[in-house]
Scaffold this active site. Sequence first.
Site, mmCIF file in Angstrom:
data_model
loop_
_atom_site.group_PDB
_atom_site.id
_atom_site.type_symbol
_atom_site.label_atom_id
_atom_site.label_comp_id
_atom_site.label_asym_id
_atom_site.label_seq_id
_atom_site.Cartn_x
_atom_site.Cartn_y
_atom_site.Cartn_z
ATOM 1 N N LYS A 112 0.823 -1.217 0.000
ATOM 2 C CA LYS A 112 0.000 0.000 0.000
ATOM 3 C C LYS A 112 0.855 1.265 0.000
ATOM 4 O O LYS A 112 0.477 2.271 -0.586
ATOM 5 C CB LYS A 112 -0.947 0.001 1.204
ATOM 6 C CG LYS A 112 -2.054 -1.017 1.037
ATOM 7 C CD LYS A 112 -3.082 -0.905 2.129
ATOM 8 C CE LYS A 112 -4.150 -1.967 1.930
ATOM 9 N NZ LYS A 112 -5.089 -2.053 3.034
ATOM 10 N N LYS A 197 -5.798 -10.476 -5.204
ATOM 11 C CA LYS A 197 -6.863 -10.803 -4.255
ATOM 12 C C LYS A 197 -8.132 -10.047 -4.628
ATOM 13 O O LYS A 197 -8.057 -8.907 -5.095
ATOM 14 C CB LYS A 197 -6.361 -10.359 -2.882
ATOM 15 C CG LYS A 197 -7.219 -10.713 -1.718
ATOM 16 C CD LYS A 197 -6.680 -10.058 -0.448
ATOM 17 C CE LYS A 197 -7.000 -8.580 -0.377
ATOM 18 N NZ LYS A 197 -6.787 -7.950 0.923
ATOM 19 N N LYS A 200 -12.026 -5.205 -1.617
ATOM 20 C CA LYS A 200 -13.097 -4.213 -1.680
ATOM 21 C C LYS A 200 -12.618 -2.811 -2.033
ATOM 22 O O LYS A 200 -13.402 -1.977 -2.444
ATOM 23 C CB LYS A 200 -13.906 -4.191 -0.374
ATOM 24 C CG LYS A 200 -13.130 -3.870 0.898
ATOM 25 C CD LYS A 200 -14.074 -3.747 2.078
ATOM 26 C CE LYS A 200 -13.641 -4.484 3.332
ATOM 27 N NZ LYS A 200 -12.323 -4.171 3.874
#
Length: 333
Positions: A112, A197, A200
Amino acid sequence: MTTIFSGIKPTGHLTLGNYLGAVSRWVSTDQHRADALFSVVDLHALTVEHDPARVRRLSRGTATLLLAAGLDPDVCTLFVQSHVDEHARLSYLLECVATDGELRRMIQYREKSARARETGEGVRFSLLSYPALMAADILAYRTDEVPVGEDQRQHVELTRDLAVRFNQRYGQTFTVPRAVAPRVAARVMDLQDSTAKMGKSHADGAGIIYLLDELDTVRKKIMRAVTDSGRDVVHDRAARPGVANLLDILSACGGGDDPVALAASYDSYGALKRDTADAVIEVLRPLQKRHAALAADPAEVDRVLRAGAERARSLARPVVDAAYAAIGLLPAA
Ligand code: TYM
């Protein structure tokens, strides 16, 4: 009695990955066999660029969906993390136990922070300290088990290290928890990119099944899933990740038949996709129905969250007070 804690970030609409990796077990077994606490961990949603109104909306929305999925406030505790001050209170102590090196090694931080640097967004310091807050979420309840998907295992391992270190340095205070991932579907992959993955927070939703997607859309997304070159249906995660992902989803939604054995009953990708779509839709249909009823009554959801926070506070308070005393802070007179 065993204590279970798990959490979910309100950073986007819940996906089939969240459901199969975590929520479905919270509902079917965890809440019935243990003192189980589940939290919408809103403070964690502030570690990357965020819109305040959206986080607020998603926090209640996530709680509503968890209830619709089957969490029963009569048998488990559901609450919003920021309603219980103990999480942030304990997080600081754990930052004083964690090292800079071990936090920088976390895969999610590396991924991230690289993304944030690329977009010129700037890396928030809280993205680095995030696992200390996650450890606080878990340790504040003397948790034994943390039911999570595979991607959270490293954070729970760090939590264990911090608990052991704290106990060794300052005296027995915390229970050392363990991560429990499901046997199948611990890492559901994006239907358009089997190397990523199903997440969301991803921008492009074509490969992501959201729990509130229209059922027709769900079918289309599954029928358009990227499969692999080759034709026979085998469960081989390395060579045929797209097909293995569909088999895992079918197994998890359709009653748990072994995905490797399931492969043998298909001789075309088309039939596998059709059955997978049917199985997913059968899981989502009742959930969406309950969601529609609950979403019409936000005051009831708020009532559940208020009662949940009260109970969570009463459990966490003495544990965090004990940690404050153990680490050398003078109790308030
Ligand atoms: P979060 O919000 O990203 O995900 C919530 C849960 O869903 C699981 N999950 C998946 N499982 C299988 N396949 C996928 N594609 C998939 N995507 C998500 C996650 O593993 C997780 O169990 N840091 C945590 C939230 C958290 C937490 C905690 C969890 C904060 N404090 C304390 C447990 C205990 C997170 O970001 O989850």
